[in-house]
Design a protein around this motif. Structure first.
Motif, PDB file in Angstrom:
ATOM      1  N   ASP A   1       2.038 -38.810 -35.160  1.00 41.09           N
ATOM      2  CA  ASP A   1       2.993 -37.681 -35.141  1.00 41.09           C
ATOM      3  C   ASP A   1       3.204 -37.046 -36.512  1.00 41.09           C
ATOM      4  O   ASP A   1       4.352 -36.733 -36.870  1.00 41.09           O
ATOM      5  CB  ASP A   1       4.376 -38.144 -34.637  1.00 41.09           C
ATOM      6  N   GLY A   2       2.160 -36.888 -37.307  1.00 40.74           N
ATOM      7  CA  GLY A   2       2.312 -36.247 -38.617  1.00 40.74           C
ATOM      8  C   GLY A   2       2.869 -37.166 -39.695  1.00 40.74           C
ATOM      9  O   GLY A   2       3.063 -36.755 -40.831  1.00 40.74           O
ATOM     10  N   LEU A   3       3.151 -38.433 -39.346  1.00 41.05           N
ATOM     11  CA  LEU A   3       3.597 -39.410 -40.347  1.00 41.05           C
ATOM     12  C   LEU A   3       2.425 -40.322 -40.699  1.00 41.05           C
ATOM     13  O   LEU A   3       1.529 -40.537 -39.882  1.00 41.05           O
ATOM     14  CB  LEU A   3       4.737 -40.284 -39.810  1.00 41.05           C
TER      15      LEU A   3
ATOM     16  N   VAL B   1       3.064 -49.198 -49.322  1.00 44.19           N
ATOM     17  CA  VAL B   1       2.719 -48.527 -50.585  1.00 44.19           C
ATOM     18  C   VAL B   1       2.927 -47.019 -50.521  1.00 44.19           C
ATOM     19  O   VAL B   1       3.113 -46.370 -51.544  1.00 44.19           O
ATOM     20  CB  VAL B   1       1.285 -48.858 -51.091  1.00 44.19           C
ATOM     21  N   SER B   2       2.881 -46.457 -49.314  1.00 45.04           N
ATOM     22  CA  SER B   2       3.232 -45.040 -49.197  1.00 45.04           C
ATOM     23  C   SER B   2       3.671 -44.729 -47.777  1.00 45.04           C
ATOM     24  O   SER B   2       3.320 -45.427 -46.825  1.00 45.04           O
ATOM     25  CB  SER B   2       2.088 -44.130 -49.664  1.00 45.04           C
ATOM     26  N   LEU B   3       4.490 -43.696 -47.670  1.00 40.35           N
ATOM     27  CA  LEU B   3       5.007 -43.282 -46.364  1.00 40.35           C
ATOM     28  C   LEU B   3       5.170 -41.770 -46.407  1.00 40.35           C
ATOM     29  O   LEU B   3       6.043 -41.253 -47.113  1.00 40.35           O
ATOM     30  CB  LEU B   3       6.355 -43.969 -46.095  1.00 40.35           C
ATOM     31  N   LYS B   4       4.275 -41.094 -45.703  1.00 42.56           N
ATOM     32  CA  LYS B   4       4.312 -39.621 -45.725  1.00 42.56           C
ATOM     33  C   LYS B   4       5.054 -39.115 -44.502  1.00 42.56           C
ATOM     34  O   LYS B   4       4.758 -39.501 -43.373  1.00 42.56           O
ATOM     35  CB  LYS B   4       2.899 -39.061 -45.777  1.00 42.56           C
ATOM     36  N   VAL B   5       6.018 -38.233 -44.779  1.00 41.64           N
ATOM     37  CA  VAL B   5       6.928 -37.754 -43.733  1.00 41.64           C
ATOM     38  C   VAL B   5       7.103 -36.252 -43.907  1.00 41.64           C
ATOM     39  O   VAL B   5       7.332 -35.781 -45.030  1.00 41.64           O
ATOM     40  CB  VAL B   5       8.309 -38.452 -43.898  1.00 41.64           C
TER      41      VAL B   5
ATOM     42  N   ALA C   1       7.579 -41.040 -34.673  1.00 43.06           N
ATOM     43  CA  ALA C   1       8.304 -40.722 -35.909  1.00 43.06           C
ATOM     44  C   ALA C   1       9.225 -41.853 -36.362  1.00 43.06           C
ATOM     45  O   ALA C   1      10.278 -41.619 -36.967  1.00 43.06           O
ATOM     46  CB  ALA C   1       9.070 -39.408 -35.779  1.00 43.06           C
ATOM     47  N   GLU C   2       8.848 -43.072 -36.030  1.00 44.11           N
ATOM     48  CA  GLU C   2       9.612 -44.247 -36.461  1.00 44.11           C
ATOM     49  C   GLU C   2       8.666 -45.275 -37.065  1.00 44.11           C
ATOM     50  O   GLU C   2       7.597 -45.524 -36.515  1.00 44.11           O
ATOM     51  CB  GLU C   2      10.266 -44.964 -35.268  1.00 44.11           C
TER      52      GLU C   2
ATOM     53  N   VAL D   1      14.453 -50.389 -37.859  1.00 43.51           N
ATOM     54  CA  VAL D   1      13.707 -49.163 -37.575  1.00 43.51           C
ATOM     55  C   VAL D   1      14.082 -48.120 -38.612  1.00 43.51           C
ATOM     56  O   VAL D   1      15.270 -47.905 -38.881  1.00 43.51           O
ATOM     57  CB  VAL D   1      14.065 -48.639 -36.161  1.00 43.51           C
ATOM     58  N   PHE D   2      13.065 -47.505 -39.227  1.00 38.94           N
ATOM     59  CA  PHE D   2      13.273 -46.335 -40.080  1.00 38.94           C
ATOM     60  C   PHE D   2      12.830 -45.122 -39.254  1.00 38.94           C
ATOM     61  O   PHE D   2      11.635 -44.938 -39.008  1.00 38.94           O
ATOM     62  CB  PHE D   2      12.450 -46.443 -41.373  1.00 38.94           C
TER      63      PHE D   2
END
Ligand code: BGC
Length: 353
Positions: A27-29, A41-45, A160-161, A347-348
């Motif tokens: 979903d784009g994440l 190490v990375s989380l693109k949102v 998206a979680e 949950v984030f």
């Protein structure tokens, strides 16, 4: 939508052990997790215009993580923390009448499981539906803790979680308190400090601390204090006020007592970043959340894309049992006995406004 999972190499430990990186996309994440320390190490949102940015602090290379995680200035960026997240006073606790000593690595106290805690070990990984499962066997006596503890941490990225599920079992009575130590900056990692982020915490009480950040044992109502985040407040609004608890910690670095009963997922926190519109909602089964406003960041660490991480350049929402619980019998228990299962989830959840 299903999650795309790719595995690649992320360098080698000083002893030659290879480290893998799992890239999860949905979903784009995009989340990237490595087998050293279970580090995110990375989380693109995406922001409110659909532009994705990396919203967690960290490093580009394994060598930097290993170096900084073995230094005194360890920020524990993005790592899994255990066997006991947060502090144990003077590195001592009693269990069934026996006193155990764990490493003193933070003033007079033990912090985050000791220098070779779960953030600083290599995990075994396998792909699962929607993500990756990490496993680690913490041997009896490791960092002073009794019992062989087999631990599993699952990261799943879906809808998206980013969901994190913790599970552990032991062959001797022990204590367990696991968390995830990501530093979020919802404007994008390295984009200034987090003082303009707005925070809500589902907590009417917090655990005040002594000068070494050990809870006094009191569950103090947040009413009329800068610790009242029951309605959304800018983090910077009251952070430098004269309140003694803020001065002790150099800002927010406290555990809040979540209102609703632990055991099932409920909202703990929500963070809103007004410029990007990104919203992070944190749900957890845990009884508490440590909100740490990155007070020990001092601009000396150079992170991803050469970005400098300034004072309060990221915030942590560490869902957990209360600090020093083994020494506070009135706090929810962190004791784990053979035959019992430690099971927690956080949950984030990301959205925009
Ligand atoms: C603690 C801080 C500590 C930081 C290390 C947090 O969980 O509450 O006091 O400095 O971890 O990065």
């Amino acid at each position: 939508m299903s999650t795309a999972i790719e595995k690649s190499a992320f360098g080698k430990m000083p002893d030659g052990k290879p480290i893998q990186l799992y890239r999860l996309r949905s979903d784009g994440l995009e989340a990237r997790v490595i087998t050293y320390g279970g580090i995110l190490v990375s989380l693109k949102v995406p922001d409110r215009n659909g532009n994705a940015e990396d919203v967690v602090l960290g490093f580009e290379t394994l060598a930097e993580y290993v170096e900084v995680f073995n230094s005194h200035a360890n920020p524990y960026f993005g790592a899994i923390i255990g066997r006991y997240a947060n502090r144990i006073a003077r590195g001592r606790f009693k269990l069934d009448g026996k006193t155990y000593s764990v490493p003193v690595n933070n003033g007079p106290n033990s912090l985050h499981g000791g220098p070779r805690g779960f953030h600083n070990v290599v995990w075994q990984a396998q792909e699962i539906d929607g993500g990756v499962e990490l496993k680690y066997l913490s041997r009896d006596g490791e960092e002073g803790y009794p019992g062989n503890l087999e631990v599993s941490v699952r990261y799943v990225l879906e809808n998206a979680e980013l969901r994190i599920a913790y599970s552990a079992g032991t062959d001797q009575p022990t204590v367990a308190n696991l968390t995830q130590h990501s530093y979020f900056n919802l404007a994008g990692q390295g984009c200034g400090n987090i003082l303009d982020h707005e925070l809500r915490l589902a907590a009417s009480r917090f655990t005040p601390v002594d000068s070494t950040l050990i809870p006094t044992g009191e569950l103090k109502p947040v009413d009329s204090t800068p610790f009242d985040f029951r309605n959304r407040h800018r983090i910077g609004e009251r952070i430098d006020s004269a309140a003694e608890q803020l001065r002790i910690a150099g800002g927010y670095d406290h555990n809040w007592v979540l209102n609703e009963d632990p055991g099932s997922l409920r909202e703990a926190a929500q963070v809103f970043e007004p410029h990007s519109g990104r919203v992070l909602t944190v749900l957890t089964t845990q009884p508490g959340v440590q909100f740490y406003s990155g007070n020990f960041l001092d601009g000396k660490l150079k992170g991803k894309q050469g970005k400098i991480y300034p004072h309060r350049g990221g915030l942590c929402l560490e869902t957990q049992h209360f600090p020093d619980s083994p020494n506070h019998p009135q706090f929810p228990s962190t004791l784990l006995r053979p035959g019992e299962r430690y099971q927690q989830g956080t949950v984030f959840r990301f959205s925009t406004a």
